[in-house]
Design an enzyme around this catalytic site. Structure first.
Site, PDB file in Angstrom:
ATOM      1  N   HIS A 152     -11.212  -2.244   1.244  1.00  0.00           N
ATOM      2  CA  HIS A 152     -11.441  -0.900   0.713  1.00  0.00           C
ATOM      3  C   HIS A 152     -12.323  -0.898  -0.533  1.00  0.00           C
ATOM      4  O   HIS A 152     -12.203  -0.011  -1.384  1.00  0.00           O
ATOM      5  CB  HIS A 152     -10.098  -0.218   0.417  1.00  0.00           C
ATOM      6  CG  HIS A 152     -10.178   1.288   0.459  1.00  0.00           C
ATOM      7  ND1 HIS A 152      -9.197   2.110  -0.051  1.00  0.00           N
ATOM      8  CD2 HIS A 152     -11.139   2.126   0.929  1.00  0.00           C
ATOM      9  CE1 HIS A 152      -9.529   3.370   0.118  1.00  0.00           C
ATOM     10  NE2 HIS A 152     -10.711   3.415   0.717  1.00  0.00           N
TER      11      HIS A 152
ATOM     12  N   CYS B 256      -5.583   3.923  -4.168  1.00  0.00           N
ATOM     13  CA  CYS B 256      -5.744   2.525  -3.772  1.00  0.00           C
ATOM     14  C   CYS B 256      -7.031   1.832  -4.200  1.00  0.00           C
ATOM     15  O   CYS B 256      -6.988   0.828  -4.909  1.00  0.00           O
ATOM     16  CB  CYS B 256      -5.567   2.404  -2.268  1.00  0.00           C
ATOM     17  SG  CYS B 256      -6.360   3.699  -1.315  1.00  0.00           S
TER      18      CYS B 256
ATOM     19  N   ARG C 203      -7.617  -1.386  -6.714  1.00  0.00           N
ATOM     20  CA  ARG C 203      -8.072  -2.695  -6.232  1.00  0.00           C
ATOM     21  C   ARG C 203      -9.307  -3.169  -6.979  1.00  0.00           C
ATOM     22  O   ARG C 203      -9.491  -4.367  -7.206  1.00  0.00           O
ATOM     23  CB  ARG C 203      -8.306  -2.618  -4.727  1.00  0.00           C
ATOM     24  CG  ARG C 203      -7.003  -2.484  -3.947  1.00  0.00           C
ATOM     25  CD  ARG C 203      -7.188  -1.847  -2.568  1.00  0.00           C
ATOM     26  NE  ARG C 203      -5.937  -1.272  -2.133  1.00  0.00           N
ATOM     27  CZ  ARG C 203      -5.021  -1.906  -1.398  1.00  0.00           C
ATOM     28  NH1 ARG C 203      -5.238  -3.146  -1.007  1.00  0.00           N
ATOM     29  NH2 ARG C 203      -3.895  -1.310  -1.063  1.00  0.00           N
TER      30      ARG C 203
ATOM     31  N   HIS D   4       1.465   2.528   4.011  1.00  0.00           N
ATOM     32  CA  HIS D   4       0.492   3.635   4.039  1.00  0.00           C
ATOM     33  C   HIS D   4       0.543   4.340   5.403  1.00  0.00           C
ATOM     34  O   HIS D   4       0.723   3.697   6.434  1.00  0.00           O
ATOM     35  CB  HIS D   4      -0.893   3.031   3.806  1.00  0.00           C
ATOM     36  CG  HIS D   4      -1.990   4.029   3.551  1.00  0.00           C
ATOM     37  ND1 HIS D   4      -2.454   4.908   4.512  1.00  0.00           N
ATOM     38  CD2 HIS D   4      -2.743   4.261   2.454  1.00  0.00           C
ATOM     39  CE1 HIS D   4      -3.445   5.632   4.002  1.00  0.00           C
ATOM     40  NE2 HIS D   4      -3.630   5.261   2.753  1.00  0.00           N
TER      41      HIS D   4
ATOM     42  N   LYS E  16       1.502   9.798  -6.019  1.00  0.00           N
ATOM     43  CA  LYS E  16       0.131   9.326  -5.847  1.00  0.00           C
ATOM     44  C   LYS E  16      -0.879  10.453  -6.044  1.00  0.00           C
ATOM     45  O   LYS E  16      -0.663  11.582  -5.625  1.00  0.00           O
ATOM     46  CB  LYS E  16      -0.022   8.745  -4.436  1.00  0.00           C
ATOM     47  CG  LYS E  16      -1.417   8.265  -4.082  1.00  0.00           C
ATOM     48  CD  LYS E  16      -1.450   7.733  -2.652  1.00  0.00           C
ATOM     49  CE  LYS E  16      -2.869   7.368  -2.221  1.00  0.00           C
ATOM     50  NZ  LYS E  16      -2.913   6.872  -0.819  1.00  0.00           N
TER      51      LYS E  16
ATOM     52  N   ASP F 261       0.826  -1.199   0.000  1.00  0.00           N
ATOM     53  CA  ASP F 261       0.000   0.000   0.000  1.00  0.00           C
ATOM     54  C   ASP F 261       0.867   1.258   0.000  1.00  0.00           C
ATOM     55  O   ASP F 261       1.530   1.552   0.999  1.00  0.00           O
ATOM     56  CB  ASP F 261      -0.893  -0.023   1.251  1.00  0.00           C
ATOM     57  CG  ASP F 261      -2.100   0.865   1.133  1.00  0.00           C
ATOM     58  OD1 ASP F 261      -2.185   1.640   0.171  1.00  0.00           O
ATOM     59  OD2 ASP F 261      -2.978   0.787   2.013  1.00  0.00           O
ATOM     60  N   ASP F 262       0.883   1.985  -1.117  1.00  0.00           N
ATOM     61  CA  ASP F 262       1.662   3.223  -1.269  1.00  0.00           C
ATOM     62  C   ASP F 262       3.166   2.991  -1.329  1.00  0.00           C
ATOM     63  O   ASP F 262       3.949   3.920  -1.124  1.00  0.00           O
ATOM     64  CB  ASP F 262       1.362   4.222  -0.140  1.00  0.00           C
ATOM     65  CG  ASP F 262      -0.018   4.830  -0.223  1.00  0.00           C
ATOM     66  OD1 ASP F 262      -0.742   4.542  -1.194  1.00  0.00           O
ATOM     67  OD2 ASP F 262      -0.391   5.598   0.695  1.00  0.00           O
TER      68      ASP F 262
ATOM     69  N   LYS G   9      -6.243  -5.426   3.635  1.00  0.00           N
ATOM     70  CA  LYS G   9      -7.058  -4.248   3.314  1.00  0.00           C
ATOM     71  C   LYS G   9      -7.994  -4.552   2.156  1.00  0.00           C
ATOM     72  O   LYS G   9      -7.564  -4.943   1.078  1.00  0.00           O
ATOM     73  CB  LYS G   9      -6.121  -3.087   2.958  1.00  0.00           C
ATOM     74  CG  LYS G   9      -6.816  -1.858   2.390  1.00  0.00           C
ATOM     75  CD  LYS G   9      -5.815  -0.744   2.166  1.00  0.00           C
ATOM     76  CE  LYS G   9      -6.384   0.408   1.355  1.00  0.00           C
ATOM     77  NZ  LYS G   9      -5.444   1.538   1.239  1.00  0.00           N
TER      78      LYS G   9
ATOM     79  N   ASP H 180      -0.089  -0.502  -5.090  1.00  0.00           N
ATOM     80  CA  ASP H 180      -1.392  -0.083  -5.617  1.00  0.00           C
ATOM     81  C   ASP H 180      -1.379   1.279  -6.283  1.00  0.00           C
ATOM     82  O   ASP H 180      -2.374   1.675  -6.897  1.00  0.00           O
ATOM     83  CB  ASP H 180      -2.451  -0.120  -4.514  1.00  0.00           C
ATOM     84  CG  ASP H 180      -2.104   0.750  -3.315  1.00  0.00           C
ATOM     85  OD1 ASP H 180      -0.998   1.315  -3.262  1.00  0.00           O
ATOM     86  OD2 ASP H 180      -2.952   0.852  -2.401  1.00  0.00           O
ATOM     87  N   ASN H 181      -0.284   2.013  -6.206  1.00  0.00           N
ATOM     88  CA  ASN H 181      -0.149   3.324  -6.859  1.00  0.00           C
ATOM     89  C   ASN H 181       1.252   3.842  -6.591  1.00  0.00           C
ATOM     90  O   ASN H 181       2.064   3.161  -5.969  1.00  0.00           O
ATOM     91  CB  ASN H 181      -1.200   4.325  -6.348  1.00  0.00           C
ATOM     92  CG  ASN H 181      -1.405   4.311  -4.849  1.00  0.00           C
ATOM     93  OD1 ASN H 181      -2.477   3.932  -4.359  1.00  0.00           O
ATOM     94  ND2 ASN H 181      -0.394   4.681  -4.075  1.00  0.00           N
TER      95      ASN H 181
END
Length: 546
Positions: free
Chosen positions: A135, A71, A75, A228, A389, A33-34, A133, A334-335
């Protein structure tokens, strides 16, 4: 276990479903994540990531892999194999603007007329397991357990306290956890996100199969929330990075660029984009600001380190069980790296979360702190790309990724052709011998997958996933882009189109819109057609811009 290489060759040769089902691989998708593009050692970083590096170097590094700029839209594309606007995440649920509210494609959760990868694989005879996660929706009907995952432990929201102190507290300061669709109100006293998410997945993998399910392959989706914000990590991990970043983000950026070139994943003639830092260069910061910033990066590095340790735990368990050699592994972020700063660009957005936190120097990284690391470090991680991001620039959408494991050939350097996160679903489905073209799942009619399978390319490195005439549109938060062949048209959300020869200039350093206005106009028109097809509704105001 038998190696998967024969299956790969059989599928390339269009094997029969019966042949495919005899020797189907396990599938493991790991999402960070990130995570920054160059954070892993195999992509130019200095953080200790030996487990991920070993996997990446044994498989294929995807230097041209692209996601959405944040994110949950990513996803949705990962699990559905289609554009985020069609999947229901035209924007993040937290960022829906008044003019987008109640509009198709802006539900803020994964729509029921798209099938998840888990739903397709479950129907195709796989065990489906999830930890981490989610989301993609907050209600019972939107839970992973209701969307094809037979076993799941999930964080419903996009972020949380990594030590679990917000469990059972009402959002926005709290977090919602569920196991198999049922609320979890208390977490273990020693909870740490990366540790626990890996542990629950290992628990699911170790469970004895139910009657009639012996021998089924598994699809496991491990979705970390590290690194994140808030930046939080066990103190022993933070301590290992003490002093490592005292020279600052400008030096780190140059070292990572040099390392990428040495590794053969960045050509020597590629011009990196100049960072855009609101606070200026490292040397423009005061000594105290530098000290604090360096500590933030130490915590961030510790989070990435701990994530890698937990990937190692999963790999060790699969190896001990004899399943590792029959497992295809896809890893991705994710980014692009997150540039938000709690003291400036994120002060308003994160105000309620920061209330009551202790961000003193000695406490940074603890459960009671709430810090980020800002644009300087983020753009060191996204280099040579532009921005980070939240933007449709390469810095926001070109993410670290690789495919490795059973039957995946080892290739030196990195593959620079364009790949989409929407391609993961059809690729894994074909590897599993499950038809990615199916539009009927159970009793539901679902939208077709639009991503492209990599199966042919896995057998033939010269194969192209997207041809010169294929157009790929995207949008989030009013930032837009359209790619076609060597060209990319980009709007970072300021309403201005910029044209780049993205193959020769992946750093997006030379705007060619004035030199070739006809090409710019043609791509702008193509983006308009894309927007109409997927139902883009540009926001009436920009909800997020780090």
């Amino acid at each position: 276990m038998k190696r998967f290489a024969p299956l790969l060759l059989a599928l390339v040769a269009i094997a029969s479903p019966a042949q495919a089902k005899e020797r189907r691989p396990n599938l493991l998708v790991i999402v960070a994540d990130d995570l920054g593009y160059s954070d892993l050692g195999a992509f130019g970083g200095e953080i200790a990531t030996p487990n991920l590096d070993t996997l990446a170097l044994a498989g294929i590094r995807l230097a041209g892999f692209h996601t959405a700029p944040t994110c949950s839209p990513t996803r949705s594309m990962l699990l559905s194999g289609t554009d985020n606007h069609l999947a229901g995440l035209g924007t993040m649920a937290e960022m829906i603007r008044p003019n987008q509210k109640d509009k198709a494609g802006y539900e803020g959760y994964l729509r029921s007329d798209v099938a998840t990868l888990a739903e397709r694989l479950s129907e195709g005879g796989y065990r489906t397991l999830f930890s981490g996660k989610w989301h993609l929706g907050l209600t019972d009907e939107q839970d992973p357990h209701a969307r094809g995952f037979q076993r799941s432990f999930s964080l419903a929201q996009g972020g949380h306290n990594h030590f679990g102190t917000d469990a059972g507290i009402a959002p926005p300061n709290g977090a919602t956890y569920r196991e198999n669709g049922k609320a979890v109100l208390r977490l273990p006293a020693d909870f740490y996100s990366s540790d626990y998410f890996a542990t629950r997945l290992l628990d699911f993998l170790a469970e004895p199969p139910a009657d009639g399910e012996g021998g089924k392959p598994f699809f496991a989706y491990l979705a970390f929330t590290a690194p994140h914000w808030p930046l939080q990590a066990p103190p022993e991990d933070i301590a290992r990075y003490k002093g490592r970043y005292d020279e600052g983000f400008d030096v780190l950026r140059e070292r990572r660029l040099a390392r990428q070139r040495k590794l053969g994943i960045l050509s020597a003639d590629v011009a990196p984009h100049t960072p855009r830092n609101r606070d200026g260069s490292w040397d423009s910061l005061t000594a105290q600001q530098q000290r604090t910033a360096a500590r933030n990066m130490e915590i961030y590095a510790a989070m990435v380190d701990r994530l890698d340790q937990n990937v190692g735990r999963v790999l060790a368990a699969l190896r001990a069980s004899g399943e590792l050699d029959n497992t295809v592994i896809v890893f991705l972020a994710d980014n692009g790296a997150e540039a938000l700063d709690v003291e400036t660009t994120g002060a308003e957005m994160l105000a309620k979360r920061i209330e009551g936190s202790d961000n003193s120097f000695a406490n940074r990284g603890a459960a009671s702190s709430y810090v980020t690391y800002g644009a300087g470090w983020a753009q060191a991680a996204t280099a040579p790309s532009w921005l980070s991001k939240g933007y449709q620039s390469e810095g926001g959408t070109r993410a670290v990724a690789f495919i490795s494991g059973a039957g995946v050939p080892r290739r030196d350097g990195a593959e620079t052709q364009y790949f989409s996160v929407a391609d993961v679903a059809p690729t894994l489905l074909e590897l599993a011998g499950v038809d990615p073209a199916a539009t009927r799942i159970g009793a539901r009619t679902v939208r077709p997958i639009t991503g492209r399978s990599w199966l042919r390319w896995l057998g033939d490195p010269a194969a192209r996933i997207y041809g010169a005439a294929d157009g790929i549109g995207s949008e989030l938060f009013g930032s837009r882009a359209f790619r076609q062949g060597d060209w990319k048209l980009t709007d970072i959300g300021d309403g201005r189109w910029r044209l780049f020869d993205i193959v020769r200039d992946p750093g997006e350093t030379q705007d060619l819109s004035l030199a070739d206005p006809e090409k710019a106009a043609a791509l702008a028109a193509a983006w308009g057609n894309y927007a109409q097809r997927v139902g883009v509704i540009l926001p009436d105001s920009i909800p997020y811009r780090p």
